[in-house]
Scaffold this active site. Sequence first.
Site, mmCIF file in Angstrom:
data_model
loop_
_atom_site.group_PDB
_atom_site.id
_atom_site.type_symbol
_atom_site.label_atom_id
_atom_site.label_comp_id
_atom_site.label_asym_id
_atom_site.label_seq_id
_atom_site.Cartn_x
_atom_site.Cartn_y
_atom_site.Cartn_z
ATOM 1 N N ASP A 11 24.392 65.024 35.290
ATOM 2 C CA ASP A 11 25.183 65.541 36.397
ATOM 3 C C ASP A 11 26.286 66.431 35.825
ATOM 4 O OD1 ASP A 11 26.150 65.909 38.943
ATOM 5 O OD2 ASP A 11 26.176 63.768 39.442
ATOM 6 N N HIS A 35 28.623 75.039 37.528
ATOM 7 C CA HIS A 35 28.900 73.679 38.019
ATOM 8 C C HIS A 35 27.918 72.643 37.491
ATOM 9 C CE1 HIS A 35 32.076 74.584 41.001
ATOM 10 N NE2 HIS A 35 31.587 75.799 40.829
HETATM 11 O O1 LIG Z 1 23.414 74.102 47.758
HETATM 12 P P1 LIG Z 1 22.467 72.960 47.578
HETATM 13 O O2 LIG Z 1 21.182 73.377 46.935
HETATM 14 O O3 LIG Z 1 22.280 72.195 48.808
HETATM 15 O O4 LIG Z 1 23.118 71.938 46.525
HETATM 16 C C1 LIG Z 1 24.444 71.452 46.618
HETATM 17 C C2 LIG Z 1 25.273 71.806 45.407
HETATM 18 O O5 LIG Z 1 24.868 71.005 44.316
HETATM 19 C C3 LIG Z 1 25.371 71.267 43.006
HETATM 20 O O6 LIG Z 1 26.668 70.727 42.739
HETATM 21 C C4 LIG Z 1 27.295 70.721 41.458
HETATM 22 O O7 LIG Z 1 28.671 70.982 41.575
HETATM 23 C C5 LIG Z 1 29.561 69.884 41.568
HETATM 24 C C6 LIG Z 1 30.972 70.412 41.545
HETATM 25 O O8 LIG Z 1 31.215 71.218 40.434
HETATM 26 C C7 LIG Z 1 29.308 68.948 40.420
HETATM 27 O O9 LIG Z 1 30.153 67.822 40.549
HETATM 28 C C8 LIG Z 1 27.862 68.494 40.428
HETATM 29 O O10 LIG Z 1 27.605 67.706 39.278
HETATM 30 C C9 LIG Z 1 26.911 69.662 40.465
HETATM 31 O O11 LIG Z 1 25.601 69.180 40.660
HETATM 32 C C10 LIG Z 1 25.271 72.745 42.722
HETATM 33 O O12 LIG Z 1 25.850 73.054 41.479
HETATM 34 C C11 LIG Z 1 25.830 73.611 43.832
HETATM 35 O O13 LIG Z 1 25.606 74.987 43.533
HETATM 36 C C12 LIG Z 1 25.112 73.288 45.109
HETATM 37 O O14 LIG Z 1 25.640 74.035 46.170
HETATM 38 O O1 LIG Z 2 27.287 63.023 53.551
HETATM 39 C C1 LIG Z 2 27.933 63.537 52.643
HETATM 40 C C2 LIG Z 2 27.862 63.070 51.324
HETATM 41 C C3 LIG Z 2 28.581 63.697 50.347
HETATM 42 N N1 LIG Z 2 29.368 64.751 50.636
HETATM 43 C C4 LIG Z 2 30.150 65.430 49.593
HETATM 44 O O2 LIG Z 2 29.272 66.066 48.675
HETATM 45 C C5 LIG Z 2 29.916 66.192 47.429
HETATM 46 C C6 LIG Z 2 28.966 65.816 46.320
HETATM 47 O O3 LIG Z 2 29.420 66.361 45.134
HETATM 48 P P1 LIG Z 2 28.984 65.851 43.709
HETATM 49 O O4 LIG Z 2 29.770 66.606 42.744
HETATM 50 O O5 LIG Z 2 29.121 64.380 43.605
HETATM 51 O O6 LIG Z 2 27.419 66.209 43.557
HETATM 52 P P2 LIG Z 2 26.534 67.483 43.937
HETATM 53 O O7 LIG Z 2 25.876 67.182 45.223
HETATM 54 O O8 LIG Z 2 27.404 68.649 44.010
HETATM 55 O O9 LIG Z 2 25.521 67.563 42.837
HETATM 56 C C7 LIG Z 2 31.157 65.319 47.458
HETATM 57 O O10 LIG Z 2 32.284 66.129 47.544
HETATM 58 C C8 LIG Z 2 30.973 64.506 48.729
HETATM 59 O O11 LIG Z 2 32.169 64.198 49.370
HETATM 60 C C9 LIG Z 2 29.430 65.223 51.939
HETATM 61 O O12 LIG Z 2 30.125 66.194 52.183
HETATM 62 N N2 LIG Z 2 28.715 64.596 52.913
#
Ligand SMILES: O=P(O)(O)OC[C@H]1O[C@H](O[C@H]2O[C@H](CO)[C@@H](O)[C@H](O)[C@H]2O)[C@H](O)[C@@H](O)[C@@H]1O
Ligand SMILES: O=c1ccn([C@@H]2O[C@H](COP(=O)(O)OP(=O)(O)O)[C@@H](O)[C@H]2O)c(=O)[nH]1
Length: 734
Positions: free
Chosen positions: A380, A166
């Site tokens: 990102d 991701h």
């Molecule tokens: O589990 P956390 O450490 O709290 O972090 C939250 C998630 O963040 C990352 O999200 C990514 O996936 C998105 C969907 O494919 C993408 O849009 C975004 O750019 C990425 O940063 C991470 O990859 C997840 O594993 C985490 O759970």
């Molecule tokens: O208070 C919040 C703010 C964001 N989101 C969700 O978190 C995800 C963020 O995903 P993104 O791919 O933009 O970034 P990531 O955190 O995975 O790097 C989106 O689906 C938002 O709808 C959420 O559930 N609660």
Amino acid sequence: MSKTIIISNRLPLQLQIDNKKIKATPSVGGLATGMKSVHRDSNGIWIGWTGLTEEEIPADLRDEVVDATIKEQCVPVSLSEEDIDGFYYGFSNRTIWPLFHYFMEYTEFEKESWQSYVEVNEKYAEVVLDNIEEGDTVWVHDYQLMLLPALIKKERPDVQIGFFLHIPFPSYEVFRTLPWREEILKGLLGSDLIGFHTYDYQRHFLSSVSRILRHEVSFNEITLKDRIVTVNSYPMGIDYDKFSEAAAKHDAAKNQSELQRRLDLHIDSTPDAKMILSIDRLDYSKGIANRIRAYEYFLEKYPEFKEKVRLVMLAVPSRSNVPQYQLLKKEVDELVGRINGKFASVSWTPIWYFYRSMPFENLIDLYTTCEVALLTPIRDGMNLVAKEYVATRTDKKGVLILSEMAGAAQEMSEALIINPNNFEEIADALKQAIEMPEAEQIKRNKFLQKRLKRYNVEKWANDFMTSLKDTAHKSDIVKAIRMRADQEDEMFDAYKKADKRILFLDYDGTLRAFVNNPEDASPDDDLLELVRTIHNQENTEVVIISGRDRHTLGTWWQDVPITLIAEHGVWKRPVGGEWAVTENLKNDWMDTVRPILEKFVDRTAGTFIEEKNYSLAWHYRNADPDLGEKRASELSNVLKELSANNELGVLDGNKVLEIKDSTIHKGKAVTKHIFGKDYSFKFAIGDDWTDEFMFQDLPDDAFTIKVGLQKTAAKYYVDDTERVRDLLKKFAAS
Ligand SMILES: O=P(O)(O)OC[C@H]1O[C@H](O[C@H]2O[C@H](CO)[C@@H](O)[C@H](O)[C@H]2O)[C@H](O)[C@@H](O)[C@@H]1O
Ligand SMILES: O=c1ccn([C@@H]2O[C@H](COP(=O)(O)OP(=O)(O)O)[C@@H](O)[C@H]2O)c(=O)[nH]1
Ligand SMILES: [Mg+2]
């Protein structure tokens, strides 16, 4: 019924202990929010961590934890505080995350956290293996679990394994700095299909695989010795209808909006100010601090917008045990304070800042209320917030400003795309967004919405799963031509029964594995002994047939009185005899070709020329793989033009181009050798393109075997030189 097993570090629900009771809340972050709807609609299970460590769960609540997860079709992986420290806060988020997002200065290389990463991946593997049933498909997610595919494949080669990353996969130059780069790549290659959000991440990964592991990569397939791994890009979508329907309902009850209430309460009395939205986890990769500075620059550059705009900023707490995240929190707090202090008037606060996560309803409120979304990550993987914002614009009004460094930018070209480091550009984009005529907003969003609605998360998941199933088909083809035990038995039966037998053995890549310096590939004692034993069997002839020069072959095999054929058939040493030329050949062309090859050697580091009596070979095994291939095709073109008038041929071997008389090849050599003799058992084995001539030219009843999984005219293939040794041992024992 077979099922899909989803595995990710975090489960879609997070457990907390509230008043001695287990409480579940939805996980934040793109992976969990996106995959949730895929999981909901399948009959599969989701394996992952609950958010609570073993130490945090009192003995009397353990059953409750399991119940709360099972209820949601989830299976918990139990992790200790130490695991979370080393694996999650350590290797995942202090090594891989910064490195893969090009924050090299934040990247730590700690052996202890690597070890923890290995151990936790093994813990996941255990739970997965406990839950796999025949016919199941496994889909592993993200950078925390990159070793998992190989751990599962080792125990369950029958199961189809998909992996999706991701986050970005960085360029080889960045990835190579990782001390455990080989282990990570090998872990990932346990998969049958590896998916990325964009083609750029895909090509970076493939480049690392070919440079670091030196595997053959052709377009989007990696050939391992016994399997093919497919690599492709699948840009993740969102649950479009969920967002657009929620927005439609929300619009109908606009006065419920929290923001609206805030305005009504006259906390801020500039209700007409345009709202600029910013939502992300508080993460340095998201460029939040830069965004605030760019907003400050915008207010300075275009002061007419003071009191006319407002930045509504939601930063969701994330990974707050990692020092860089704590520093960022401090920096953002200070920046917001400073800028509000600098620009605020009695009736206007330039930034509304929320540091918390918000329930779905409130997110929809933010998305629908704000006229502009400003998302400026430095890096990102995808950025789903950008897609969610567009999906909620039911009247198609609103402007998205998006960083070109987000994976999402590749599919969202109708947004205002900016470089997050260019404040000038951001300031101008903000002005353009605020002043954009409605007709233009609608036109842009129409295209964006159409695409997002069509390629939604369901389509994305289906696409991935369909490709994954197709890879099973590829392995079936592989299985069909790989020599099976019964076919092997049949061959040895025929060998035993035959009264006149011949074995043609290629040398490099067949009897001996490739080494960097060809001179170091001399036969080991074991090999000499095996060949001698086979040769000494009654009515058996062993021929080593190689592209090598006669001196090398002759020296290596001087004590084993077998037939040797050198330089693809130019020279032959019969049993007990001396070397002799088999044809009348010219070599005067060499003086013209040699300087051309020398030029290529000068321009391509790691390459060299091998000179034989009747041929010249240019070796490029040690060159940079991409450059090597490019130069090889360039050289091949130059030589082909030249060879047209000279009866010269260019042989494309395994990392070598060989120029020689085009009438000479191993096919002709074996045909001449068997001519008029009545062999009742014929066997030929070889690994590269030059061996194909023998496979093609031998009669149909010959047993022809290719070493390594490649396109071939041979009847069967075996995995590698070790398997060739096994076959030789069986011949010797027959
Ligand atoms: O589990 P956390 O450490 O709290 O972090 C939250 C998630 O963040 C990352 O999200 C990514 O996936 C998105 C969907 O494919 C993408 O849009 C975004 O750019 C990425 O940063 C991470 O990859 C997840 O594993 C985490 O759970
Ligand atoms: O208070 C919040 C703010 C964001 N989101 C969700 O978190 C995800 C963020 O995903 P993104 O791919 O933009 O970034 P990531 O955190 O995975 O790097 C989106 O689906 C938002 O709808 C959420 O559930 N609660
Ligand atoms: Mg060979």
